[in-house]
Design a protein around this motif. Structure first.
Motif, PDB file in Angstrom:
ATOM      1  N   PHE A  13      68.880  11.720  80.000  1.00  0.00           N
ATOM      2  CA  PHE A  13      70.029  11.614  79.100  1.00  0.00           C
ATOM      3  C   PHE A  13      70.913  12.850  79.196  1.00  0.00           C
ATOM      4  CE2 PHE A  13      72.185  12.506  75.141  1.00  0.00           C
ATOM      5  CZ  PHE A  13      72.780  11.300  74.813  1.00  0.00           C
ATOM      6  N   MET A  14      70.326  14.030  79.192  1.00  0.00           N
ATOM      7  CA  MET A  14      71.106  15.266  79.231  1.00  0.00           C
ATOM      8  C   MET A  14      71.869  15.402  80.541  1.00  0.00           C
ATOM      9  SD  MET A  14      70.767  16.497  76.266  1.00  0.00           S
ATOM     10  CE  MET A  14      71.491  18.125  76.429  1.00  0.00           C
TER      11      MET A  14
ATOM     12  N   ALA B   7      74.695  13.025  80.233  1.00  0.00           N
ATOM     13  CA  ALA B   7      75.637  13.557  79.252  1.00  0.00           C
ATOM     14  C   ALA B   7      76.524  14.629  79.877  1.00  0.00           C
ATOM     15  CB  ALA B   7      74.887  14.123  78.046  1.00  0.00           C
TER      16      ALA B   7
ATOM     17  N   TRP C  95      80.505  14.475  79.983  1.00  0.00           N
ATOM     18  CA  TRP C  95      81.283  15.575  79.407  1.00  0.00           C
ATOM     19  C   TRP C  95      82.320  16.090  80.398  1.00  0.00           C
ATOM     20  CZ3 TRP C  95      81.995  17.522  74.702  1.00  0.00           C
ATOM     21  CH2 TRP C  95      82.528  18.807  74.567  1.00  0.00           C
TER      22      TRP C  95
ATOM     23  N   TYR D 223      74.467  15.552  64.736  1.00  0.00           N
ATOM     24  CA  TYR D 223      75.230  14.519  65.412  1.00  0.00           C
ATOM     25  C   TYR D 223      76.441  14.114  64.570  1.00  0.00           C
ATOM     26  CZ  TYR D 223      71.111  13.962  68.441  1.00  0.00           C
ATOM     27  OH  TYR D 223      70.083  14.173  69.319  1.00  0.00           O
TER      28      TYR D 223
ATOM     29  N   ILE E  73      81.096   8.152  73.450  1.00  0.00           N
ATOM     30  CA  ILE E  73      80.225   9.328  73.399  1.00  0.00           C
ATOM     31  C   ILE E  73      79.344   9.266  72.162  1.00  0.00           C
ATOM     32  CG2 ILE E  73      80.172  11.839  73.322  1.00  0.00           C
ATOM     33  CD1 ILE E  73      82.894  11.849  74.715  1.00  0.00           C
TER      34      ILE E  73
ATOM     35  N   GLY F 252      76.456   7.100  72.620  1.00  0.00           N
ATOM     36  CA  GLY F 252      75.394   7.806  73.339  1.00  0.00           C
ATOM     37  C   GLY F 252      74.558   8.657  72.403  1.00  0.00           C
ATOM     38  N   LEU F 253      75.225   9.337  71.462  1.00  0.00           N
ATOM     39  CA  LEU F 253      74.494  10.131  70.470  1.00  0.00           C
ATOM     40  C   LEU F 253      73.607   9.235  69.611  1.00  0.00           C
ATOM     41  CD1 LEU F 253      77.263  12.615  69.230  1.00  0.00           C
ATOM     42  CD2 LEU F 253      75.342  13.109  70.763  1.00  0.00           C
TER      43      LEU F 253
ATOM     44  N   ARG G 121      70.519   8.367  71.511  1.00  0.00           N
ATOM     45  CA  ARG G 121      69.576   9.491  71.538  1.00  0.00           C
ATOM     46  C   ARG G 121      68.896   9.667  70.181  1.00  0.00           C
ATOM     47  NH1 ARG G 121      70.274  15.954  71.998  1.00  0.00           N
ATOM     48  NH2 ARG G 121      68.524  16.382  73.392  1.00  0.00           N
TER      49      ARG G 121
END
Length: 225
Positions: free
Chosen positions: A77-78, A81, A85, A161, A187, A190-191, A194
């Motif tokens: 995921f990171m 991300a 970004w 978040y 975005i 996505g948060l 997570r």
């Protein structure tokens, strides 16, 4: 620790500036410079405050985003991300400056800057309550990881978040990009993903989290979700 904070902050500023101004195709972008200055000041101010109040958390926050003990899905995921970004910054540079597709009034850009500052203030409130606010999903057994249910955590389960939503909106407005703002919901989605995966880890491995999750109903926005 403060010298390391300064180096890390300036490093991020240089990278973000290169992406934004490279995409813009010019260094003559007042909103871009204003954003970088505000981001630098907010990052340094919040970091110095944290160094005084919780240096262990600051050390944790300055670690890399791929760590031992981090869940594999969170590592993936990171990495994704980071790609998103970068693409988002490039999009806003192209939109707001290179081709000027968007026209955002100065007062809305000012509101964007205010939203960024407000979000960092509330992030500091989160840090004040939760010394275990790691940038990655993992159980910090060595630091005595426990459930936090005070302050912002009494209202939503993932207040950082929640703050990020305001920061993202403020950033797009301050840079003057409607296209950047249009991508914020993606975005945030996505948060949200997570947050759900993170809760599964916490409920399984952190004593008391399942009970906390049943007491505090909302994840990011009170009375919404």
């Amino acid at each position: 620790m403060i010298p390391r904070l300064i180096v890390n902050t300036l490093g991020w500023v240089v990278i973000m500036g290169a992406l934004l101004f490279g995409a813009a195709g010019t260094m003559q972008w007042p909103a871009g410079w204003a954003f970088l200055v505000e981001m630098t000041l907010l990052s340094l101010a919040s970091g110095i405050w944290l160094a005084q109040h919780d240096p262990a958390l600051l050390a944790e926050r300055m670690t890399i985003f791929l760590q031992r003990g981090q869940k594999r899905w969170d590592q993936i995921f990171m990495m994704l991300a980071a790609v998103v970004w970068i693409a988002w910054l490039v999009l806003m540079g192209i939109d707001a400056r290179r081709f000027r597709w968007s026209e955002v009034s100065p007062w809305l850009q000012g509101i964007g800057g205010a939203l960024m500052a407000a979000s960092i203030f509330f992030v500091c409130m989160v840090f004040r309550e939760n010394s275990f606010a790691s940038p990655v999903v993992k159980i910090q057994s060595e630091r005595g990881h426990k459930v936090i249910d005070t302050g912002p955590y009494a209202y939503v389960r993932h207040p950082m978040y929640s703050c990020a939503i305001f920061y993202l909106v403020g950033m797009a407005l301050m840079l003057g990009s409607w296209w950047g703002l249009a991508f914020v919901p993606l975005i945030v989605a996505g948060l949200g993903y997570r947050a759900v995966r993170e809760e599964g880890v916490l409920a399984e491995q952190l004593a008391g989290y399942a009970a906390y999750r049943s007491r505090v109903r909302y994840r990011l926005v009170p009375y919404v979700w």
